[in-house]
Scaffold this motif. Structure first.
Motif, PDB file in Angstrom:
ATOM      1  N   ALA A 153       0.830  -1.210   0.000  1.00  0.00           N
ATOM      2  CA  ALA A 153       0.000   0.000   0.000  1.00  0.00           C
ATOM      3  C   ALA A 153       0.860   1.253   0.000  1.00  0.00           C
ATOM      4  CB  ALA A 153      -0.910  -0.013   1.229  1.00  0.00           C
ATOM      5  N   ILE A 154       2.004   1.235   0.701  1.00  0.00           N
ATOM      6  CA  ILE A 154       2.906   2.387   0.725  1.00  0.00           C
ATOM      7  C   ILE A 154       3.474   2.642  -0.669  1.00  0.00           C
ATOM      8  CG2 ILE A 154       5.097   3.245   1.663  1.00  0.00           C
ATOM      9  CD1 ILE A 154       4.448   1.698   4.231  1.00  0.00           C
ATOM     10  N   ARG A 155       3.868   1.576  -1.353  1.00  0.00           N
ATOM     11  CA  ARG A 155       4.430   1.719  -2.709  1.00  0.00           C
ATOM     12  C   ARG A 155       3.381   2.216  -3.676  1.00  0.00           C
ATOM     13  NH1 ARG A 155       7.490  -3.684  -4.228  1.00  0.00           N
ATOM     14  NH2 ARG A 155       6.993  -2.786  -6.256  1.00  0.00           N
ATOM     15  N   ARG A 156       2.136   1.719  -3.564  1.00  0.00           N
ATOM     16  CA  ARG A 156       1.090   2.173  -4.477  1.00  0.00           C
ATOM     17  C   ARG A 156       0.792   3.662  -4.283  1.00  0.00           C
ATOM     18  NH1 ARG A 156      -1.689  -2.655  -3.135  1.00  0.00           N
ATOM     19  NH2 ARG A 156      -3.097  -1.439  -1.789  1.00  0.00           N
ATOM     20  N   ALA A 157       0.974   4.154  -3.074  1.00  0.00           N
ATOM     21  CA  ALA A 157       0.742   5.574  -2.807  1.00  0.00           C
ATOM     22  C   ALA A 157       1.888   6.442  -3.300  1.00  0.00           C
ATOM     23  CB  ALA A 157       0.536   5.787  -1.317  1.00  0.00           C
ATOM     24  N   GLY A 158       2.939   5.809  -3.840  1.00  0.00           N
ATOM     25  CA  GLY A 158       4.059   6.562  -4.382  1.00  0.00           C
ATOM     26  C   GLY A 158       5.012   7.078  -3.324  1.00  0.00           C
ATOM     27  N   ILE A 192      -0.785  16.162   5.306  1.00  0.00           N
ATOM     28  CA  ILE A 192      -1.647  15.677   6.386  1.00  0.00           C
ATOM     29  C   ILE A 192      -2.904  15.043   5.814  1.00  0.00           C
ATOM     30  CG2 ILE A 192      -3.157  16.474   8.254  1.00  0.00           C
ATOM     31  CD1 ILE A 192      -0.940  18.330   9.149  1.00  0.00           C
ATOM     32  N   ASP A 193      -3.479  15.623   4.736  1.00  0.00           N
ATOM     33  CA  ASP A 193      -4.652  15.021   4.108  1.00  0.00           C
ATOM     34  C   ASP A 193      -4.349  13.617   3.602  1.00  0.00           C
ATOM     35  OD1 ASP A 193      -6.277  17.166   4.626  1.00  0.00           O
ATOM     36  OD2 ASP A 193      -5.963  18.131   2.681  1.00  0.00           O
ATOM     37  N   LEU A 194      -3.184  13.437   2.959  1.00  0.00           N
ATOM     38  CA  LEU A 194      -2.817  12.118   2.442  1.00  0.00           C
ATOM     39  C   LEU A 194      -2.590  11.139   3.587  1.00  0.00           C
ATOM     40  CD1 LEU A 194      -2.074  10.190   0.171  1.00  0.00           C
ATOM     41  CD2 LEU A 194       0.268  11.140   0.197  1.00  0.00           C
ATOM     42  N   ALA A 195      -1.936  11.595   4.673  1.00  0.00           N
ATOM     43  CA  ALA A 195      -1.686  10.720   5.812  1.00  0.00           C
ATOM     44  C   ALA A 195      -3.000  10.285   6.467  1.00  0.00           C
ATOM     45  CB  ALA A 195      -0.792  11.427   6.833  1.00  0.00           C
ATOM     46  N   LEU A 196      -3.961  11.205   6.559  1.00  0.00           N
ATOM     47  CA  LEU A 196      -5.262  10.855   7.130  1.00  0.00           C
ATOM     48  C   LEU A 196      -5.985   9.832   6.268  1.00  0.00           C
ATOM     49  CD1 LEU A 196      -6.478  14.379   8.310  1.00  0.00           C
ATOM     50  CD2 LEU A 196      -5.867  12.452   9.777  1.00  0.00           C
ATOM     51  N   LYS A 197      -5.819   9.971   4.952  1.00  0.00           N
ATOM     52  CA  LYS A 197      -6.469   9.021   4.037  1.00  0.00           C
ATOM     53  C   LYS A 197      -5.867   7.630   4.200  1.00  0.00           C
ATOM     54  CE  LYS A 197      -7.490   8.259  -0.856  1.00  0.00           C
ATOM     55  NZ  LYS A 197      -7.312   8.792  -2.246  1.00  0.00           N
ATOM     56  N   LEU A 198      -4.532   7.546   4.243  1.00  0.00           N
ATOM     57  CA  LEU A 198      -3.876   6.251   4.378  1.00  0.00           C
ATOM     58  C   LEU A 198      -4.094   5.665   5.783  1.00  0.00           C
ATOM     59  CD1 LEU A 198      -0.478   6.978   2.572  1.00  0.00           C
ATOM     60  CD2 LEU A 198      -2.375   5.597   1.703  1.00  0.00           C
ATOM     61  N   GLY A 199      -4.077   6.528   6.792  1.00  0.00           N
ATOM     62  CA  GLY A 199      -4.203   6.064   8.176  1.00  0.00           C
ATOM     63  C   GLY A 199      -5.639   5.960   8.647  1.00  0.00           C
ATOM     64  N   GLY A 207       9.950   1.839  14.646  1.00  0.00           N
ATOM     65  CA  GLY A 207      10.734   2.991  15.093  1.00  0.00           C
ATOM     66  C   GLY A 207      11.909   3.334  14.222  1.00  0.00           C
ATOM     67  N   LEU A 208      12.197   2.515  13.181  1.00  0.00           N
ATOM     68  CA  LEU A 208      13.348   2.777  12.306  1.00  0.00           C
ATOM     69  C   LEU A 208      12.867   3.134  10.902  1.00  0.00           C
ATOM     70  CD1 LEU A 208      15.665  -0.195  13.382  1.00  0.00           C
ATOM     71  CD2 LEU A 208      15.763   2.189  14.174  1.00  0.00           C
ATOM     72  N   ILE A 209      13.503   4.139  10.279  1.00  0.00           N
ATOM     73  CA  ILE A 209      13.158   4.549   8.921  1.00  0.00           C
ATOM     74  C   ILE A 209      13.833   3.588   7.944  1.00  0.00           C
ATOM     75  CG2 ILE A 209      13.265   6.400   7.221  1.00  0.00           C
ATOM     76  CD1 ILE A 209      11.517   7.079   9.556  1.00  0.00           C
ATOM     77  N   VAL A 210      13.059   3.036   7.011  1.00  0.00           N
ATOM     78  CA  VAL A 210      13.587   2.126   5.987  1.00  0.00           C
ATOM     79  C   VAL A 210      13.168   2.635   4.615  1.00  0.00           C
ATOM     80  CG1 VAL A 210      13.534   0.136   7.524  1.00  0.00           C
ATOM     81  CG2 VAL A 210      11.568   0.623   6.105  1.00  0.00           C
ATOM     82  N   GLU A 211      14.027   2.399   3.623  1.00  0.00           N
ATOM     83  CA  GLU A 211      13.726   2.775   2.242  1.00  0.00           C
ATOM     84  C   GLU A 211      12.848   1.700   1.627  1.00  0.00           C
ATOM     85  OE1 GLU A 211      14.685   5.551   0.779  1.00  0.00           O
ATOM     86  OE2 GLU A 211      15.936   6.297   2.432  1.00  0.00           O
ATOM     87  N   MET A 212      11.902   2.163   0.806  1.00  0.00           N
ATOM     88  CA  MET A 212      11.016   1.224   0.129  1.00  0.00           C
ATOM     89  C   MET A 212      11.646   0.807  -1.195  1.00  0.00           C
ATOM     90  SD  MET A 212       8.569   0.699   2.134  1.00  0.00           S
ATOM     91  CE  MET A 212       7.615  -0.268   0.981  1.00  0.00           C
ATOM     92  N   THR A 213      11.890  -0.482  -1.360  1.00  0.00           N
ATOM     93  CA  THR A 213      12.441  -1.039  -2.591  1.00  0.00           C
ATOM     94  C   THR A 213      11.444  -2.042  -3.145  1.00  0.00           C
ATOM     95  OG1 THR A 213      13.569  -2.808  -1.393  1.00  0.00           O
ATOM     96  CG2 THR A 213      14.781  -0.730  -1.691  1.00  0.00           C
ATOM     97  N   THR A 272       5.215  -8.664  17.364  1.00  0.00           N
ATOM     98  CA  THR A 272       4.312  -7.539  17.058  1.00  0.00           C
ATOM     99  C   THR A 272       5.114  -6.413  16.419  1.00  0.00           C
ATOM    100  OG1 THR A 272       4.660  -6.625  19.272  1.00  0.00           O
ATOM    101  CG2 THR A 272       2.770  -8.082  18.975  1.00  0.00           C
ATOM    102  N   HIS A 273       4.446  -5.713  15.484  1.00  0.00           N
ATOM    103  CA  HIS A 273       5.146  -4.667  14.721  1.00  0.00           C
ATOM    104  C   HIS A 273       4.290  -3.417  14.639  1.00  0.00           C
ATOM    105  CE1 HIS A 273       8.134  -7.624  13.437  1.00  0.00           C
ATOM    106  NE2 HIS A 273       7.120  -8.455  13.129  1.00  0.00           N
ATOM    107  N   HIS A 274       5.000  -2.291  14.412  1.00  0.00           N
ATOM    108  CA  HIS A 274       4.373  -1.001  14.151  1.00  0.00           C
ATOM    109  C   HIS A 274       4.917  -0.496  12.824  1.00  0.00           C
ATOM    110  CE1 HIS A 274       2.818  -0.562  18.319  1.00  0.00           C
ATOM    111  NE2 HIS A 274       3.915  -1.238  18.629  1.00  0.00           N
ATOM    112  N   ILE A 275       4.006  -0.200  11.909  1.00  0.00           N
ATOM    113  CA  ILE A 275       4.431   0.252  10.577  1.00  0.00           C
ATOM    114  C   ILE A 275       3.704   1.543  10.239  1.00  0.00           C
ATOM    115  CG2 ILE A 275       4.540  -0.304   8.114  1.00  0.00           C
ATOM    116  CD1 ILE A 275       4.468  -3.268   8.886  1.00  0.00           C
ATOM    117  N   GLU A 276       4.458   2.610   9.891  1.00  0.00           N
ATOM    118  CA  GLU A 276       3.876   3.871   9.445  1.00  0.00           C
ATOM    119  C   GLU A 276       4.504   4.273   8.116  1.00  0.00           C
ATOM    120  OE1 GLU A 276       5.710   4.204  12.544  1.00  0.00           O
ATOM    121  OE2 GLU A 276       4.066   3.716  13.901  1.00  0.00           O
ATOM    122  N   ALA A 277       3.687   4.811   7.241  1.00  0.00           N
ATOM    123  CA  ALA A 277       4.199   5.352   5.976  1.00  0.00           C
ATOM    124  C   ALA A 277       4.715   6.757   6.221  1.00  0.00           C
ATOM    125  CB  ALA A 277       3.092   5.360   4.925  1.00  0.00           C
TER     126      ALA A 277
END
Length: 947
Positions: free
Chosen positions: A182-187, A236-243, A195-201, A212-217
């Motif tokens: 879903a993160i990749r489809r949102a571009g 913020i509008d896009l984050a609200l839509k995804l979240g 808690g760690l920033i990772v690059e989307m490949t 258990t995991h926590h994932i945020e775009a």
């Protein structure tokens, strides 16, 4: 006292006084009296002299009648049935408000906060300014619009770094490949994973499936500065839509990042639980929208108490350890003892039916009651509950009810509210936490509340309203209470002062307030606060008519009216009227004699401590505000328990000692308050608790029926010649069964009129004229009196009528000795004050044979008694103590305390400031204590030099 200017007088309008002419209500003897308006007027006199007849049955009754007369035609249709007071003329009477001690119907939902309407302000405060939290995880829930979120970021320090994140996975196990897709489809190019920033490949991160995991775009990375508003709003509008309505703003602080979870809806950002919008009704335990669904807003549940069900754990199941089934052949018992699940439970614990329950482990004992689903064993509690619900007879249901007790609700733990309401905070406290604090702490907390700028227009106006009402309660001497205190636990005096505080807060002007002993239950130290409140009501432009026996109140009055000289037919006259100081000098009455100290209660020549056979000792009492109290109660003595209001007297005597005695004697009852142990209980074979609770709820309950003397009176009538000719048995003269009673009112003497706009009213039955019986029954006479006439007799008069009846006279004499010679045998219990009801109970005990090992507990028995009547009551109490009985009297009356053999003084203050024994010993010992407020007043009454 405030010196108030005299008003201009007018003989035509009587604007400066209330004029009463020809008052003949009850025992009033055609009296004429003028009461100054806008003054504090005190009515005093011996008990039964006509004070309440003048204040309530004349002035208030006429004020109520005039009020109803001003209502609509629907109300006026009942006017012909309202009894007008027997008075020739009342002029200058303002609108009347009665503040008496009668509790009416006890409502378990009513609290101090609801009575004073403070709860309404709290509900509004929490609904409009409270911060909701998730009941499950405790996460704060803040609903904001996207515009408010943008404004919040722009208000940050310039140059601060901010991440705009869209939460997709919150604390769930799995690999969550669909979230990365879903993160990749949102571009988007980045995600924050645990808690760690990772690059989307093209290959998503591989996550451990069982963790258990926590994932945020990561929607955007920004630096706060001018010109970012359009970009920030879009992110913020896009984050609200995804979240799905939730966004996380992570701002850098030094080297760390702080997350702020925001939502456009009431839903927990962590677990997704949704909530309805907060409304005032959300915080009402009297509404289904706010009440706890388990206890329906009561805070307690009635359930079987293991300590009552198994009172003696030294017994085994085979020996009948289960008390509700002891001595009975019960199918439920047989099925329970043969339950395969119970057999497995006992076998696993290496126990049998013959093993004493004292040898069971606590874990097994808990399962024995609660059950074990694994063993398909329901538990003893469930079996008893089923039997209670299916009981075929009321007798069996009542018998089982003796083993039940009120326990805190397991879900709300006494807070009464549903989980969502319990999770809302203001200033870090929930509404229940705030309501259960002492009043001074609650007032200080509200005064120091700080509101966010947007909430100030809502919250700030509520603060003074709440503070003012709390201060009114403190002014009338109730600062030791909490707002969560149930009204059904308040004494008559406390309830009256709560109502008084409400009236002070109403700010009414031009009203005539009529009060019935407002100092009842107050320590002399606190009387000054109450008098200041009464003077405040007076200075607002109101008239106060106060029925009172308290010396300080009498001396503080603007105008004093002394009725008497005796009770009943010997009373009903104005003995003296005028300023108190003048009456003390020249007055000729029992009141004036006492105020001049011409008469006083005598101190016994010797205390009974020397012949006391032992004592009962309470060790380590910590219930409510008690702080490890160790108290000694010498047996065979009169013990006074004193202290300022709220110091812990009732908790120690009633909740700890009284309940402990009840259980030791095997009579059941609620669980005793927290304590380590009580020694010496085996020295008592009977407990008699005499409190101020009503002796009945309706007209059927009377002093004659409660004491049992009416049963003997009915037998006397059944033995008359006329009754024998007609074949009338004793039951014919009962007003509770068909046959002899009036069926128009079913033997009550009054009929209830239901009024939609006012409380139900009772009017005299027109069929029997209030005499309760039909014509045929009333034709039977004893000494010229019918059975209805006997019920209308005062106790003093009944003594002469039944002087030759050995089975009747002791019961009537007991009522007389208890200071109730002025009441009628058939007086409705609903018209008795708390003190009168208590003395009726005392009379019932006086009429029974005493063993000499009886333990009496009395709660302020002098309530409603004149100084002269207190002496009579003391003679009764000392007579019981002389017979070897033990009497514990909770009392504020110094004349009672000074005659006691032993005094336990608690304090030094009320609430959290009390709960300690300040002094314990003889009255002289307590008088020497410099810390004791009671000791200060005792020194004066005992004639000791000031300390």
């Amino acid at each position: 006292m405030t010196d108030r200017p005299n008003r201009a007088k007018s003989d035509s309008t009587w604007v400066d006084r209330i004029r009463v002419q020809g008052a003949r209500v009850h025992n009033l003897r055609n009296i004429d009296i003028d009461l100054p308006r806008d003054r504090l007027v005190v009515l005093t006199g011996v008990s039964g002299s006509g004070k309440s007849s003048l204040a309530f049955d004349t002035l208030y009754a006429e004020g109520q009648r005039r009020y109803i007369e001003s209502l609509t035609s629907f109300a006026r249709q009942f006017l012909d049935q309202l009894e007008r007071p027997d008075v020739d003329l009342i002029e200058g009477l303002p609108p009347t408000v009665s503040i008496d001690q009668r509790s009416g119907a006890v409502n378990p939902r009513s609290t101090v906060a609801t009575l004073t309407e403070i709860h309404d302000y709290f509900r509004l405060l929490y609904a409009r300014t409270g911060i909701p939290h998730c009941p499950g995880c405790g996460q704060a829930i803040r609903r904001q619009t996207p515009e408010q979120m943008v404004a919040g970021v722009l208000a940050m320090r310039e140059g601060r770094k901010v991440l705009v994140l869209a939460p997709l996975v919150r604390g769930r196990k799995g690999e969550h490949r669909e979230a990365f897709e879903a993160i990749r489809r949102a571009g988007l190019l980045r995600a924050r994973v645990d808690g760690l920033i990772v690059e989307m490949t093209e290959d998503p991160p591989k996550l451990a499936r069982n963790r258990t995991h926590h994932i945020e775009a990561v929607v955007d990375r920004l630096v706060v500065r001018e010109g970012i508003r359009p970009r920030l709003a879009e992110s913020i509008d896009l984050a609200l839509k995804l979240g799905e309505g939730t966004v996380i703003l992570s701002a850098q602080t030094d080297e760390a990042w702080d997350d702020l979870v925001l939502s456009v809806k009431y839903a927990c950002p962590s677990c997704g639980t949704g909530f309805e919008e907060l409304e005032p009704r959300t915080f009402s335990f009297n509404s289904p929208h706010g009440a706890c669904p388990t206890c329906n807003g009561l805070g307690t549940l009635s359930a079987f108490d293991p300590e009552l069900v198994v009172p003696d754990r030294s017994q085994s199941l085979a020996e009948g350890a289960i008390a509700p089934w002891r001595g009975l052949r019960s199918g439920a018992q047989d099925d329970f003892l043969l339950d395969p699940g119970l057999a497995v439970l006992l076998k696993r614990s290496r126990l049998t039916h013959n093993t004493p329950l004292a040898g069971w482990s606590e874990k097994t004992y808990r399962k024995f009651f609660a059950g074990d689903p694994e063993l398909e064993y329901a538990g003893l509690t469930a079996v008893l509950e089923l039997e209670f619900a299916a009981a075929k007879t009321e007798a069996r249901r009542t018998a089982l009810g003796h083993f039940r007790d009120q326990t805190p609700c397991p879900d709300c733990e006494g807070a009464r509210l549903r989980p969502e309401a319990r999770a809302v905070t203001v200033g870090g406290l929930t509404i229940h936490e705030l309501l259960t604090r002492p009043l001074p702490e609650t007032r200080a907390f509200i005064a120091n509340l700080q509101f966010e700028p947007g909430l100030r227009p809502i919250g700030l106006p509520l603060v003074p309203e709440i503070i003012n009402r709390i201060e009114f309660l403190e002014r009338v001497g109730l600062g030791y209470l909490t707002l969560a205190r149930g009204s059904d636990t308040l004494s008559g005096g406390e309830l009256q002062r709560v109502r008084l505080a409400t009236q002070i807060g109403s700010g009414l002007v031009g009203v005539c307030y009529i009060l019935d002993e407002p100092t009842a239950g107050l320590h002399p130290r606190d009387t000054g606060k109450l008098l200041a409140s009464l003077e405040q009501l007076r200075d607002q432009g109101n008239s106060l008519v106060v029925v009172e026996h308290d010396e300080a109140t009498i001396r503080a009055a603007d105008w004093l009216i002394d009725l008497g000289p005796g009770a009943g037919p010997e009373g009903g006259q104005i003995v003296a009227t005028g300023p108190p100081d003048a009456l003390v000098v020249v007055g000729q009455s029992a009141t004036a004699d006492y105020l001049r100290r011409a008469v006083a209660s005598t101190v016994p020549d010797a205390r009974r401590l020397a012949r006391s056979p032992g004592s009962i000792e309470v060790v380590g009492a910590t219930d409510r505000n008690l702080k490890g109290v160790d108290a000694r109660f010498p047996l065979g003595t009169l013990i006074g328990v004193s202290g300022v209001s709220g110091s812990g007297k009732s908790t120690l005597v009633n909740d700890v000692l009284g309940r402990g005695l009840r259980r030791a004697l095997g009579t059941g009852g609620p669980k005793p308050g927290a304590h380590q142990r009580i020694d010496g209980l085996g020295s008592v074979d009977k407990l008699v608790e005499i409190d101020q609770a009503p002796i009945g709820r309706g007209p059927r309950s009377t002093p004659a029926t409660y004491t049992g003397v009416f049963d003997e009176i009915r037998k006397v009538f059944a033995r008359t010649r006329e009754a024998k000719i007609r074949g009338y048995p004793a039951s014919r003269f009962s007003f509770n069964v068909k046959g002899g009673r009036c069926e128009g009112c079913q033997g009550q003497g009054v009929r209830k009129i239901e009024m939609n706009f006012l409380p139900d009213m009772f009017v005299t039955c027109d069929a029997c004229g209030g005499q309760r019986y039909n014509r045929q029954t009333l034709e039977v006479r004893f000494k010229g009196l019918s059975i209805g006439d006997v019920l209308d007799l005062r106790v003093d008069a009944a003594l002469d009528v039944f002087d030759a009846q050995p089975k009747v006279r002791p019961g009537i004499a007991a009522l007389h000795e208890a200071g109730l010679g002025y009441v009628t045998l058939g007086q409705s219990s609903a018209t008795l004050s708390g003190g009168e009801a208590q003395r009726v109970k005392l009379a019932a005990e006086l009429g029974r044979p005493a063993s000499g090992r009886t333990f009496y507990i009395l709660d302020e028995p002098t309530t409603g008694l004149h100084f002269a009547d207190v002496d009579r009551l003391l003679k009764v109490l000392h007579r019981l103590a002389d017979l070897g009985n033990t009497l514990v009297v909770i009392e504020h009356n110094i004349d009672v305390i000074k005659t006691a053999d032993w005094v336990i003084d608690l304090g030094p203050e009320g609430g959290d400031g009390g709960g300690r024994i300040v002094a314990m010993g003889t009255p002289n010992d307590v008088a020497e204590s410099r810390e004791s407020h009671t000791g200060h007043y005792l020194r004066e009454r005992l004639g000791l030099p000031p300390g």
